[in-house]
Design an enzyme around this catalytic site. Structure first.
Site, mmCIF file in Angstrom:
data_model
loop_
_atom_site.group_PDB
_atom_site.id
_atom_site.type_symbol
_atom_site.label_atom_id
_atom_site.label_comp_id
_atom_site.label_asym_id
_atom_site.label_seq_id
_atom_site.Cartn_x
_atom_site.Cartn_y
_atom_site.Cartn_z
ATOM 1 N N GLY A 1 -0.139 16.753 9.461
ATOM 2 C CA GLY A 1 1.166 16.540 10.057
ATOM 3 C C GLY A 1 2.252 16.573 9.009
ATOM 4 N N LYS B 1 -6.991 5.270 1.066
ATOM 5 C CA LYS B 1 -6.865 5.965 -0.232
ATOM 6 C C LYS B 1 -5.497 5.618 -0.805
ATOM 7 C CE LYS B 1 -5.293 10.161 2.108
ATOM 8 N NZ LYS B 1 -5.426 11.582 2.297
ATOM 9 N N ASP C 1 -9.611 6.249 6.421
ATOM 10 C CA ASP C 1 -8.974 7.147 5.455
ATOM 11 C C ASP C 1 -8.208 6.324 4.415
ATOM 12 O OD1 ASP C 1 -8.479 9.658 4.431
ATOM 13 O OD2 ASP C 1 -6.813 10.118 5.774
ATOM 14 N N GLY D 1 7.316 14.520 3.476
ATOM 15 C CA GLY D 1 6.101 15.099 2.905
ATOM 16 C C GLY D 1 5.253 15.704 3.998
HETATM 17 P P1 ATP Z 1 -3.248 13.555 4.093
HETATM 18 O O1 ATP Z 1 -2.620 14.189 5.259
HETATM 19 O O2 ATP Z 1 -4.220 14.435 3.427
HETATM 20 O O3 ATP Z 1 -3.784 12.190 4.423
HETATM 21 P P2 ATP Z 1 -0.926 12.467 2.895
HETATM 22 O O4 ATP Z 1 -1.365 11.035 3.042
HETATM 23 O O5 ATP Z 1 -0.120 12.822 1.696
HETATM 24 O O6 ATP Z 1 -2.163 13.402 2.941
HETATM 25 P P3 ATP Z 1 0.710 12.139 5.242
HETATM 26 O O7 ATP Z 1 0.056 10.852 5.616
HETATM 27 O O8 ATP Z 1 0.969 13.119 6.325
HETATM 28 O O9 ATP Z 1 -0.124 12.936 4.166
HETATM 29 O O10 ATP Z 1 2.044 11.808 4.501
HETATM 30 C C1 ATP Z 1 2.900 12.816 4.009
HETATM 31 C C2 ATP Z 1 3.942 12.167 3.136
HETATM 32 O O11 ATP Z 1 4.753 11.274 3.904
HETATM 33 C C3 ATP Z 1 3.358 11.380 1.987
HETATM 34 O O12 ATP Z 1 4.114 11.637 0.832
HETATM 35 C C4 ATP Z 1 3.549 9.951 2.406
HETATM 36 O O13 ATP Z 1 3.753 9.152 1.290
HETATM 37 C C5 ATP Z 1 4.804 10.011 3.277
HETATM 38 N N1 ATP Z 1 4.779 8.961 4.303
HETATM 39 C C6 ATP Z 1 3.838 8.773 5.246
HETATM 40 N N2 ATP Z 1 4.118 7.693 6.021
HETATM 41 C C7 ATP Z 1 5.279 7.188 5.538
HETATM 42 C C8 ATP Z 1 6.100 6.053 5.888
HETATM 43 N N3 ATP Z 1 5.780 5.233 6.898
HETATM 44 N N4 ATP Z 1 7.208 5.832 5.164
HETATM 45 C C9 ATP Z 1 7.544 6.653 4.146
HETATM 46 N N5 ATP Z 1 6.830 7.729 3.767
HETATM 47 C C10 ATP Z 1 5.709 8.009 4.449
#
Ligand code: ATP
Length: 323
Positions: free
Chosen positions: A47, A159, A157, A42
């Site tokens: 990032g 959420k 953050d 994602g």
């Molecule tokens: P934002 O950047 O606005 O906080 P976000 O939380 O969706 O949004 P990221 O934290 O960059 O963005 O995560 C991107 C995706 O990667 C999301 O779908 C998240 O569920 C997944 N993700 C993040 N960390 C992990 C992890 N440790 N294991 C599995 N999936 C992950």
């Protein structure tokens, strides 16, 4: 001679401290070449997250901070946040494994969460969480957050997108990285406009909303109390299956939250105790919000409908909202 000796001692002390600091950081430095990156899981605001491999399955968050390499102070912020991350060991927090700290390749490596986020459960799959299930989830969030706060770490953050459910176990991610990730947010904001990512506002406490300015996201007055406010919103989402102030434009939300107007709970089908927790977390005055240990004990005292399993067995969420 005495004065010279103390200066010399001070020099040694600071040199030794610097050495120790850089050695302990090295322990967490993962050379980028050692990582294997597979598919993109994602992409967030700051990032892209990849499924990867580094001595086993990992999640790799590559930060979109191209300009970071030019700015020593920003790189220091990144290193500082990494240093914060490595201090965490709790079953409700994602396991930090290390970071790539050589610009332009800046990445955070954590354990790979196998379940789905609460956001996916609630907002995409429309899974229903009963009051009992919500309490179990909220207790685990409070445990993880209580631990972070006890170690002096703010999430900043919190959420539903940053909370995973793995076989009924809560795993909180993305803590302590707000400042560095917000660096690119502030870089991206155009002119004097205020870029508000969707779904972000309703987690912001009144004191944060009132401090919102273009390019000022790095200096927002985050505190333990603002994390508790964000927890209140997660609690609301669990119980109502939607965001507070749903469908309202950002300007209307900013005005209401800034003035202390709360979403109406009239249509919320929940007991008084459950609504009270929400109202306390969403208190306008930050000092009136409970802390996480207090929240945990309040949640533990909530009267529960009889759970299906015997108390000697671990309680899992039912299939509807479980991963
Ligand atoms: P934002 O950047 O606005 O906080 P976000 O939380 O969706 O949004 P990221 O934290 O960059 O963005 O995560 C991107 C995706 O990667 C999301 O779908 C998240 O569920 C997944 N993700 C993040 N960390 C992990 C992890 N440790 N294991 C599995 N999936 C992950």
């Amino acid at each position: 001679l005495k004065c010279w000796k103390s200066v010399w001692l001070e020099c040694w002390k600071s040199l030794w401290l610097e050495c120790w600091k850089s050695l302990s950081m090295k322990e967490w430095d993962i050379p980028y070449d050692e990582l294997k990156l597979f598919e993109v899981i994602g992409a967030g605001r700051f990032g892209t997250v990849y499924r990867g491999s580094w001595h086993g399955a990992v999640a790799v968050k590559l930060l979109h901070v191209h300009s970071l390499s030019d700015h020593c102070a920003q790189l220091d912020t990144f290193k500082h946040e990494v240093a914060t991350f490595r201090k965490t060991r709790h079953e409700n927090l994602v396991l930090f494994m290390g970071a790539c700290m050589k610009p332009p390749r800046l990445a955070i490596v954590t354990s790979l969460c196998k379940g789905m986020t609460l956001y996916t459960h609630i907002h995409l799959r429309k899974d229903k969480f009963t009051a009992n299930k919500s309490v179990i989830v909220a207790q685990q969030i409070s445990q993880g957050m209580g631990y972070l706060h006890a170690r002096g770490i703010l999430h900043k953050d919190l959420k539903t997108k940053n909370i995973f459910l793995e076989n009924g176990k809560v795993v909180i991610t993305d803590f302590g990285l707000f400042s560095v990730t917000k660096l690119c947010f502030s870089n991206n904001a155009r002119g004097d406009s205020l870029g508000i990512p969707p779904g972000w506002l309703c987690y912001l406490a009144p004191e944060l909303v009132r401090a919102l300015r273009p390019h000022a996201s790095l200096h927002l007055p985050f505190s333990k109390c603002t994390d508790v406010y964000a927890f209140g919103t997660v609690w609301y989402e669990l119980l109502c299956g939607e965001y507070p102030f749903k469908g309202q434009p950002p300007e209307a939300i900013i005005w209401q939250v800034g003035k202390g107007v709360k979403p109406s709970l009239a249509n919320m089908q929940a007991s008084r105790d459950i609504k009270d927790i929400l109202m306390l977390c969403w208190s306008y005055r930050s000092s009136e919000r409970p802390d996480f240990p207090h929240l945990l004990s309040t949640l533990e005292k909530l009267p529960r409908k009889r759970l299906a399993r015997s108390p000697s067995h671990p309680v899992h969420l039912s299939r509807s909202a479980d991963s």
